[in-house]
Design an enzyme around this catalytic site. Structure first.
Site, PDB file in Angstrom:
ATOM      1  N   LEU A 137    -110.748  90.848  34.091  1.00 43.71           N
ATOM      2  CA  LEU A 137    -110.601  89.393  34.221  1.00 43.71           C
ATOM      3  C   LEU A 137    -111.636  88.829  35.206  1.00 43.71           C
ATOM      4  O   LEU A 137    -112.368  87.904  34.886  1.00 43.71           O
ATOM      5  CB  LEU A 137    -109.171  89.066  34.705  1.00 43.71           C
ATOM      6  CG  LEU A 137    -108.877  87.587  34.948  1.00 43.71           C
ATOM      7  CD1 LEU A 137    -108.912  86.804  33.638  1.00 43.71           C
ATOM      8  CD2 LEU A 137    -107.502  87.413  35.613  1.00 43.71           C
ATOM      9  N   GLU A 373    -104.853  90.592  42.755  1.00 44.05           N
ATOM     10  CA  GLU A 373    -103.580  90.032  42.259  1.00 44.05           C
ATOM     11  C   GLU A 373    -103.196  88.759  42.991  1.00 44.05           C
ATOM     12  O   GLU A 373    -102.022  88.512  43.272  1.00 44.05           O
ATOM     13  CB  GLU A 373    -102.455  91.065  42.388  1.00 44.05           C
ATOM     14  CG  GLU A 373    -102.695  92.346  41.644  1.00 44.05           C
ATOM     15  CD  GLU A 373    -102.716  92.136  40.150  1.00 44.05           C
ATOM     16  OE1 GLU A 373    -102.272  91.064  39.706  1.00 44.05           O
ATOM     17  OE2 GLU A 373    -103.197  93.025  39.440  1.00 44.05           O
TER      18      GLU A 373
HETATM   19  C1  LIG Z   1    -109.847  97.129  45.007  1.00 37.37           C
HETATM   20  C2  LIG Z   1    -109.883  95.988  44.033  1.00 37.37           C
HETATM   21  C3  LIG Z   1    -109.425  96.180  42.727  1.00 37.37           C
HETATM   22  C4  LIG Z   1    -109.495  95.147  41.791  1.00 37.37           C
HETATM   23  N1  LIG Z   1    -109.128  95.385  40.485  1.00 37.37           N
HETATM   24  C5  LIG Z   1    -109.329  94.415  39.550  1.00 37.37           C
HETATM   25  C6  LIG Z   1    -109.117  94.699  38.166  1.00 37.37           C
HETATM   26  O1  LIG Z   1    -108.718  95.822  37.773  1.00 37.37           O
HETATM   27  N2  LIG Z   1    -109.361  93.715  37.246  1.00 37.37           N
HETATM   28  C7  LIG Z   1    -109.797  92.475  37.635  1.00 37.37           C
HETATM   29  O2  LIG Z   1    -109.998  91.642  36.758  1.00 37.37           O
HETATM   30  N3  LIG Z   1    -110.019  92.181  38.943  1.00 37.37           N
HETATM   31  C8  LIG Z   1    -109.797  93.118  39.914  1.00 37.37           C
HETATM   32  N4  LIG Z   1    -110.038  92.839  41.250  1.00 37.37           N
HETATM   33  C9  LIG Z   1    -110.565  91.534  41.629  1.00 37.37           C
HETATM   34  C10 LIG Z   1    -109.606  90.682  42.438  1.00 37.37           C
HETATM   35  O3  LIG Z   1    -108.589  90.202  41.603  1.00 37.37           O
HETATM   36  C11 LIG Z   1    -110.441  89.568  43.112  1.00 37.37           C
HETATM   37  O4  LIG Z   1    -111.193  90.191  44.149  1.00 37.37           O
HETATM   38  C12 LIG Z   1    -109.560  88.459  43.671  1.00 37.37           C
HETATM   39  O5  LIG Z   1    -109.018  87.676  42.626  1.00 37.37           O
HETATM   40  C13 LIG Z   1    -110.339  87.533  44.613  1.00 37.37           C
HETATM   41  O6  LIG Z   1    -111.525  87.114  44.018  1.00 37.37           O
HETATM   42  P1  LIG Z   1    -112.915  87.237  44.826  1.00 37.37           P
HETATM   43  O7  LIG Z   1    -113.019  88.604  45.390  1.00 37.37           O
HETATM   44  O8  LIG Z   1    -113.981  86.766  43.904  1.00 37.37           O
HETATM   45  O9  LIG Z   1    -112.779  86.249  46.051  1.00 37.37           O
HETATM   46  P2  LIG Z   1    -112.931  84.646  46.030  1.00 37.37           P
HETATM   47  O10 LIG Z   1    -112.104  84.058  44.935  1.00 37.37           O
HETATM   48  O11 LIG Z   1    -114.369  84.301  46.111  1.00 37.37           O
HETATM   49  O12 LIG Z   1    -112.238  84.284  47.408  1.00 37.37           O
HETATM   50  C14 LIG Z   1    -112.847  84.516  48.682  1.00 37.37           C
HETATM   51  C15 LIG Z   1    -111.932  83.933  49.759  1.00 37.37           C
HETATM   52  O13 LIG Z   1    -111.779  82.522  49.534  1.00 37.37           O
HETATM   53  C16 LIG Z   1    -110.406  82.198  49.436  1.00 37.37           C
HETATM   54  N5  LIG Z   1    -110.205  81.081  48.517  1.00 37.37           N
HETATM   55  C17 LIG Z   1    -110.537  81.012  47.194  1.00 37.37           C
HETATM   56  N6  LIG Z   1    -110.134  79.842  46.675  1.00 37.37           N
HETATM   57  C18 LIG Z   1    -109.518  79.165  47.691  1.00 37.37           C
HETATM   58  C19 LIG Z   1    -108.877  77.904  47.789  1.00 37.37           C
HETATM   59  N7  LIG Z   1    -108.727  77.089  46.727  1.00 37.37           N
HETATM   60  N8  LIG Z   1    -108.373  77.526  48.990  1.00 37.37           N
HETATM   61  C20 LIG Z   1    -108.472  78.344  50.059  1.00 37.37           C
HETATM   62  N9  LIG Z   1    -109.056  79.544  50.033  1.00 37.37           N
HETATM   63  C21 LIG Z   1    -109.563  79.959  48.856  1.00 37.37           C
HETATM   64  C22 LIG Z   1    -109.748  83.470  48.931  1.00 37.37           C
HETATM   65  O14 LIG Z   1    -108.362  83.471  49.212  1.00 37.37           O
HETATM   66  C23 LIG Z   1    -110.527  84.517  49.709  1.00 37.37           C
HETATM   67  O15 LIG Z   1    -110.003  84.619  51.008  1.00 37.37           O
HETATM   68  C24 LIG Z   1    -109.953  93.864  42.207  1.00 37.37           C
HETATM   69  C25 LIG Z   1    -110.384  93.670  43.527  1.00 37.37           C
HETATM   70  C26 LIG Z   1    -110.358  94.702  44.432  1.00 37.37           C
HETATM   71  C27 LIG Z   1    -110.859  94.473  45.838  1.00 37.37           C
END
Ligand SMILES: Cc1cc2nc3c(=O)[nH]c(=O)nc-3n(C[C@H](O)[C@H](O)[C@H](O)COP(=O)(O)OP(=O)(O)OC[C@H]3O[C@@H](n4cnc5c(N)ncnc54)[C@H](O)[C@@H]3O)c2cc1C
Length: 395
Positions: A137, A373
């Site tokens: 995703l 998640e």
């Molecule tokens: C070990 C690991 C396993 C994973 N496994 C999967 C998987 O199997 N499949 C999959 O699809 N994804 C997976 N993920 C991805 C994970 O779901 C994303 O990392 C997560 O959704 C956050 O997205 P991002 O890292 O792009 O951070 P961003 O969305 O860029 O966020 C960065 C920071 O900004 C904050 N932020 C974002 N929007 C707002 C807002 N509106 N207001 C205030 N703060 C905000 C966030 O809370 C965070 O602190 C995995 C991630 C990790 C680290």
């Protein structure tokens, strides 16, 4: 140093809230964690290895897609699934993560949204751990806001036998480099749809992400789709829009509310055991009031978090669990688990920074758990929206 979980103290007697089947299932998974995860996890973590033999063993244990019915799935209750997540994560979050990706994400997507043929083809072998699934995703530029995803599948041909051509990229995709099938979410002219892509499909490139300081005994990958041609049978027919992936995410988030308490309990138990035997100033650390305060606060939060997880499980089994309640469980229990892991580390002093003891490994893993998640912030915003009636996601 390894330690057993059999001396778990339970001041509030929460075990009395579990029935015989639940206690029996928990013991079986706890034994598995003690025998298969605990003795090996420091090495797997240090070497950044996900043991390839584990999926079949976890299939045998009956924890893959365990909450799903039919198609070879175990058909256990939500509470039993939660208890299994707790015991596996007491071993390591990376192992529980595999079970979540396989069962809650990939298998749930196929079970809920797949055609009869897709279910028959994949689910029995996934439940047995013979086949590994992944769930794609997140993208490099679409994390917390998956609606902004750029991956796009365009129609290839016309009529009912028209296929698709998929272009785009995904990031952080669990197990992708060893997966036999990937559930991929992409935009189409009709909105977000899900696709099943078997390993080896031309145009798919998978690259494991290295240099991780968290979740080292588990695999996450970058994935590129370059003109990937898919037949009509690749589409998950039932999934339409973000409800498709979000249904699966809710399953995984529910499991995390339990799992995080397993990691916290393991930290607490190792700190308790250490504090009883480590002598400083002529007495065991456990005899000092400051240490007792730390242990009591950890224990109380674990019991409260476990009670919360159990309450969510009972609601889920009654068909009454709501998304904001899952957010409350995931946010609270992961937040408390990280605090407990760090506090436990202080009791272990310098030894606490080594892989000989679990707290810092768990604390590092839990940084990922608080991020995937739905981050802490996303769940805070879900709850903020619920309490105030004002969505604040877009500033
Ligand atoms: C070990 C690991 C396993 C994973 N496994 C999967 C998987 O199997 N499949 C999959 O699809 N994804 C997976 N993920 C991805 C994970 O779901 C994303 O990392 C997560 O959704 C956050 O997205 P991002 O890292 O792009 O951070 P961003 O969305 O860029 O966020 C960065 C920071 O900004 C904050 N932020 C974002 N929007 C707002 C807002 N509106 N207001 C205030 N703060 C905000 C966030 O809370 C965070 O602190 C995995 C991630 C990790 C680290």
């Amino acid at each position: 140093m390894s330690h057993s979980t059999t001396n778990t103290s339970d001041v509030l007697d929460l075990d009395s809230l579990l029935n015989t089947d639940e206690l029996e299932l928990r013991q079986r998974v706890r034994d598995f964690a003690d025998q298969r995860i605990r003795p090996n996890i420091a090495r797997w973590y240090e070497d950044a290895v996900f043991p390839r033999e584990l999926p079949a063993e976890l299939g045998e244990l009956g924890v893959l897609g365990m909450h799903l019915e039919g198609y070879g799935c175990p058909g256990r209750t939500a509470v039993e699934y939660g208890l299994a997540a707790m015991e596996l994560e007491a071993g390591d979050s990376g192992i529980r993560t595999f079970v979540s990706v396989q069962g809650s994400l990939a298998m749930t997507a196929i079970h809920r949204w797949g055609s009869e043929d897709q279910k028959l083809e994949w689910l029995p072998r996934m439940a047995a751990g013979e086949v590994v699934g992944s769930f794609a995703l997140t993208e490099p530029t679409a994390g917390s806001d998956p609606s902004s995803m750029a991956s796009f599948a365009r129609r290839d041909g016309e009529g009912s036998d028209a296929g698709w051509v998929l272009d785009g990229s995904k990031r952080w995709i669990g197990l992708a480099s060893i997966a036999d099938v990937m559930v991929v979410w992409a935009n189409t002219e009709d909105g977000i749809r899900g696709f099943l892509i078997p390993a080896g499909t031309p145009g798919v490139t998978v690259t494991p992400i290295g240099s991780k300081l968290s979740m080292r005994a588990s695999i996450q990958c970058d994935v590129e789709f370059d003109g990937v041609r898919l037949g009509p049978e690749a589409l998950l027919p039932g999934a339409d829009g973000l409800r498709g992936p979000f249904t699966c995410l809710n399953e995984a988030r529910y499991g995390i509310a339990w799992g995080a308490m397993g990691a916290a309990r393991d930290c607490y138990e190792s700190a308790l055991e250490y504090a009883r035997s480590r002598m400083q100033f002529g007495k065991p650390l456990a005899s000092y009031q400051l240490t007792q305060e730390k242990l009591v606060n950890m224990h109380l939060e674990i019991q409260k978090g476990t009670m919360l997880a159990l309450h969510l499980g009972r609601l889920k089994d009654a068909g009454r669990l709501r998304p904001e309640q899952i957010s409350a469980g995931k946010l609270n229990n992961v937040r408390e688990a990280i605090a407990i892991a760090r506090e436990a580390r202080t009791i272990l002093g310098g030894n606490g920074i080594t892989l000989d003891y679990p707290p810092l490994r768990h604390a590092n893993n839990l940084e990922s758990v608080r991020t995937y998640e739905g981050t802490d912030e996303v769940h805070l915003l879900v709850l903020g929206n619920h309490l105030t009636g004002i969505p604040a996601f877009r500033g």
